[in-house]
Write a protein that holds these residues in place. Structure first.
Motif, mmCIF file in Angstrom:
data_model
loop_
_atom_site.group_PDB
_atom_site.id
_atom_site.type_symbol
_atom_site.label_atom_id
_atom_site.label_comp_id
_atom_site.label_asym_id
_atom_site.label_seq_id
_atom_site.Cartn_x
_atom_site.Cartn_y
_atom_site.Cartn_z
ATOM 1 N N LYS A 1 0.082 10.348 -0.778
ATOM 2 C CA LYS A 1 0.280 11.318 0.303
ATOM 3 C C LYS A 1 -0.612 11.028 1.508
ATOM 4 C CE LYS A 1 1.456 15.622 -2.162
ATOM 5 N NZ LYS A 1 0.802 16.840 -2.722
ATOM 6 N N ARG A 2 -1.836 10.545 1.239
ATOM 7 C CA ARG A 2 -2.765 10.348 2.355
ATOM 8 C C ARG A 2 -2.791 8.911 2.859
ATOM 9 N NH1 ARG A 2 -8.266 12.239 0.156
ATOM 10 N NH2 ARG A 2 -9.268 10.362 0.794
ATOM 11 N N GLU A 3 -2.001 8.029 2.234
ATOM 12 C CA GLU A 3 -2.080 6.611 2.566
ATOM 13 C C GLU A 3 -1.479 6.305 3.942
ATOM 14 O OE1 GLU A 3 -3.785 4.071 1.025
ATOM 15 O OE2 GLU A 3 -3.205 3.245 2.956
ATOM 16 N N LEU A 4 -2.189 5.510 4.720
ATOM 17 C CA LEU A 4 -1.747 5.165 6.073
ATOM 18 C C LEU A 4 -0.983 3.840 6.098
ATOM 19 C CD1 LEU A 4 -5.233 5.904 7.649
ATOM 20 C CD2 LEU A 4 -3.232 7.403 7.771
ATOM 21 N N ASP A 5 -1.256 2.999 5.125
ATOM 22 C CA ASP A 5 -0.611 1.681 5.079
ATOM 23 C C ASP A 5 0.684 1.810 4.263
ATOM 24 O OD1 ASP A 5 -1.636 -1.625 4.907
ATOM 25 O OD2 ASP A 5 0.063 -0.916 3.726
ATOM 26 N N CYS A 6 1.781 1.506 4.926
ATOM 27 C CA CYS A 6 3.093 1.712 4.326
ATOM 28 C C CYS A 6 3.298 0.887 3.053
ATOM 29 C CB CYS A 6 4.130 1.318 5.366
ATOM 30 S SG CYS A 6 5.611 2.220 5.179
ATOM 31 N N TYR A 7 2.814 -0.323 3.073
ATOM 32 C CA TYR A 7 3.007 -1.210 1.907
ATOM 33 C C TYR A 7 2.234 -0.681 0.691
ATOM 34 C CZ TYR A 7 3.456 -5.632 -0.665
ATOM 35 O OH TYR A 7 3.735 -6.591 -1.609
ATOM 36 N N THR B 1 3.949 2.525 -0.609
ATOM 37 C CA THR B 1 5.139 2.209 -1.400
ATOM 38 C C THR B 1 4.763 1.786 -2.816
ATOM 39 O OG1 THR B 1 6.278 1.540 0.601
ATOM 40 C CG2 THR B 1 7.216 0.757 -1.451
ATOM 41 N N ALA B 2 3.703 0.997 -2.930
ATOM 42 C CA ALA B 2 3.260 0.552 -4.260
ATOM 43 C C ALA B 2 2.873 1.759 -5.121
ATOM 44 C CB ALA B 2 2.078 -0.402 -4.120
ATOM 45 N N LEU B 3 2.204 2.719 -4.490
ATOM 46 C CA LEU B 3 1.798 3.928 -5.219
ATOM 47 C C LEU B 3 3.022 4.744 -5.628
ATOM 48 C CD1 LEU B 3 -1.178 4.783 -2.850
ATOM 49 C CD2 LEU B 3 -1.443 4.303 -5.288
ATOM 50 N N ASP B 4 3.921 4.964 -4.693
ATOM 51 C CA ASP B 4 5.133 5.740 -4.995
ATOM 52 C C ASP B 4 5.955 5.070 -6.100
ATOM 53 O OD1 ASP B 4 4.567 7.679 -3.121
ATOM 54 O OD2 ASP B 4 5.777 6.743 -1.536
ATOM 55 N N PHE B 5 5.963 3.758 -6.067
ATOM 56 C CA PHE B 5 6.776 3.033 -7.052
ATOM 57 C C PHE B 5 6.272 3.278 -8.476
ATOM 58 C CE2 PHE B 5 7.722 -0.638 -9.703
ATOM 59 C CZ PHE B 5 9.108 -0.616 -9.619
ATOM 60 N N GLN C 1 -10.156 4.105 3.874
ATOM 61 C CA GLN C 1 -9.433 4.861 2.860
ATOM 62 C C GLN C 1 -8.452 3.973 2.078
ATOM 63 O OE1 GLN C 1 -8.341 8.963 4.082
ATOM 64 N NE2 GLN C 1 -6.306 8.323 3.463
ATOM 65 N N THR C 2 -7.807 3.055 2.760
ATOM 66 C CA THR C 2 -6.853 2.150 2.097
ATOM 67 C C THR C 2 -7.585 1.213 1.139
ATOM 68 O OG1 THR C 2 -5.331 2.262 3.952
ATOM 69 C CG2 THR C 2 -5.118 0.348 2.509
ATOM 70 N N VAL C 3 -8.708 0.666 1.594
ATOM 71 C CA VAL C 3 -9.487 -0.225 0.721
ATOM 72 C C VAL C 3 -9.918 0.537 -0.526
ATOM 73 C CG1 VAL C 3 -11.508 -1.725 0.545
ATOM 74 C CG2 VAL C 3 -10.306 -1.517 2.742
ATOM 75 N N LEU C 4 -10.426 1.752 -0.321
ATOM 76 C CA LEU C 4 -10.875 2.565 -1.458
ATOM 77 C C LEU C 4 -9.718 2.889 -2.394
ATOM 78 C CD1 LEU C 4 -13.297 5.049 0.356
ATOM 79 C CD2 LEU C 4 -13.943 3.242 -1.248
ATOM 80 N N SER C 5 -8.570 3.242 -1.836
ATOM 81 C CA SER C 5 -7.425 3.623 -2.681
ATOM 82 C C SER C 5 -6.994 2.485 -3.588
ATOM 83 C CB SER C 5 -6.239 4.057 -1.820
ATOM 84 O OG SER C 5 -6.533 5.293 -1.231
ATOM 85 N N THR C 6 -6.970 1.268 -3.067
ATOM 86 C CA THR C 6 -6.541 0.141 -3.915
ATOM 87 C C THR C 6 -7.549 -0.072 -5.053
ATOM 88 O OG1 THR C 6 -7.647 -1.493 -2.493
ATOM 89 C CG2 THR C 6 -5.319 -1.063 -2.041
ATOM 90 N N ILE D 1 -11.273 12.916 -2.435
ATOM 91 C CA ILE D 1 -10.086 12.883 -3.301
ATOM 92 C C ILE D 1 -10.079 14.180 -4.085
ATOM 93 C CG2 ILE D 1 -9.130 11.818 -5.406
ATOM 94 C CD1 ILE D 1 -8.983 9.874 -3.225
ATOM 95 N N SER D 2 -8.950 14.867 -4.078
ATOM 96 C CA SER D 2 -8.902 16.067 -4.913
ATOM 97 C C SER D 2 -7.685 15.995 -5.832
ATOM 98 C CB SER D 2 -8.930 17.307 -4.021
ATOM 99 O OG SER D 2 -7.684 17.914 -3.965
#
Ligand SMILES: [Fe+2]
Ligand SMILES: [Fe+2]
Ligand SMILES: [Fe+2]
Length: 425
Positions: A113-119, A122-126, A189-194, A318-319
């Motif tokens: 939901k909070r991800e700014l990088d589309c790629y 998509t990986a998360l949604d998948f 945030q993207t680096v942390l999420s991965t 992150i909550s």
């Protein structure tokens, strides 16, 4: 909050005695479901911290550096063990598994939901739809074998119903490798999420790897075996997104920064006072690790932390919370997708000789040998319907029948007519 601006305690003062190291486990009847998922998340984060350090140590010859790594790694291991022992003795492996999959669903949804990088989004949604289906399969095993309704374990915050069916998760390994991000040009945030999602999925993969042969029935052993193979795919999927170009010391700095961020997030969002205290204690430990990594980076590479993490300020915490509408939307839009090399494709757009179909034919030559399918068929035979917890019928009509397990969605070209697309790269 910028952890680089905080005062660090000396490393030796962070080593704990056996008395301090053994925590008071939670009460499984009273604990908040998201407290359990935070515990699993931090257990996995500490495992990653420890294991990354072992790998680092095997790739450097400098014994001063290796001694420093050994010291910090010892503390990471103490943290990991203490957190893992918050799980009480009377919580079964299968009950604990439900929390693993709830974490996978609600952490992935929160990050997506909070991800700014589309790629990356998509990986998360998948993979979200796959862990969502695992939750349903294990919940049926739990209901069938122990008579426990998993909806009470997840606090009814997470729905329990078919996602992309597990039978459809088995892809040729070439299709699980994503393109890696480049940390210096990405949002923090993207680096942390991965990093966060890789550690969490790796924890799940390792957990299944180690408990598969402890499952109390043959159906259970078979189900864990099948889902463990999917978690292997998920780890490949997520780790390949991670930045791969940074040096070992830069990666060490990122690891410690990520641990600081997660403990700070847990501290901000925790509802149990005893466990909130533990998160705070660990945040202080990580600030000391971070300062130590900062010194190593300067000593060995002559680099300041700002050259690696330009703004030390944390993103919003992150909550972990319910994401029912979000999961339904992703299910509705993308259940018919699989992966094709680094990208995503609808099953109907794959060539007939695609690797996906080839692998599917190898592992699932007939549906009646597929454990995740048999778990549902068994319960239907026994009870007349599968076990679910839903707030409304599934958005996918083909996944609504509670008397028959669907084995076509996500793997047969015309199994359902969902027509939406992932966000573009
Ligand atoms: Fe740690
Ligand atoms: Fe997973
Ligand atoms: Fe650490």
């Amino acid at each position: 909050m910028n952890p680089f601006n905080e005062k660090a305690r000396p490393l030796d003062g962070l080593i704990q005695n056996w008395q301090r190291l053994y925590p008071r486990p939670y009460d499984k009847r009273e604990v908040d479901p998201y407290t359990k998922t935070r515990i699993i998340l931090m257990n996995g984060t500490e495992f990653e911290a420890n294991w990354f350090s072992h790998q680092f140590a095997r790739n450097t010859v400098d014994n001063d550096l290796r001694r420093n790594l050994a010291l910090v790694r010892d503390i990471e291991k103490q943290q990991q063990l203490k957190i893992s022992l918050l799980k009480p003795k009377d919580e079964s492996i299968l009950e604990h598994t439900i929390s693993y999959e709830q974490l996978a669903v609600d952490l992935t949804a929160e990050l997506a939901k909070r991800e700014l990088d589309c790629y990356v989004k998509t990986a998360l949604d998948f993979a979200l739809l796959e862990d969502f289906d695992h939750l349903y399969r294990y919940a049926n095993l739990l209901e069938g074998e122990q008579g426990i309704d998993a909806e009470w374990l997840v606090g009814r915050y997470t729905e329990i119903m078919p996602g992309r069916p597990t039978i459809s998760h088995h892809r040729y390994p070439f299709d699980n490798v994503r393109r890696s991000i480049n940390a210096p040009t990405q949002d923090v945030q993207t680096v942390l999420s991965t990093m966060i999602i890789t550690a969490a999925e790796q924890q799940t993969m390792n957990f299944y790897m180690n408990v598969t042969n402890f499952a109390s029935s043959e159906a259970g052993r078979r189900l864990y075996q099948e889902i463990a193979m999917v978690e292997e795919e998920h780890v490949t999927h997520y780790e390949s997104l991670m930045d791969a170009k940074s040096s070992w010391l830069e990666k060490l700095l990122w690891h410690e920064y990520c641990e600081c961020y997660l403990y700070w997030s847990c501290y901000q969002t925790e509802t149990d006072p005893y466990i909130k205290n533990l998160w705070e204690e660990n945040l202080h430990i990580e600030i000391a690790h971070l300062k130590n990594a900062e010194e190593l980076l300067l000593k060995y590479e002559g680099k300041e932390w700002q050259e690696v993490i330009p703004c030390g300020e944390f993103p919003a915490p992150i909550s972990l919370h319910e994401n029912i509408d979000y999961v339904r939307k992703i299910l509705n839009d993308t259940v018919q997708y699989t992966t094709l090399k680094e990208d995503y494709a609808k099953i109907k757009d794959l060539p007939e000789n695609a690797d996906f179909f080839r692998l599917q034919n190898i592992v699932n030559p007939t549906v009646d040998i597929v454990p995740s399918h048999n778990v549902i068929e068994n319960i239907i035979r026994k009870r007349g319907a599968d076990y679910r917890y839903q707030v409304a019928p599934s958005p996918i009509p083909q996944l609504r029948n509670r008397r028959e397990d669907n084995t076509s969605v996500g793997r047969k070209p015309d199994a359902t007519s969902s027509t939406n697309f992932y966000c573009n790269k």
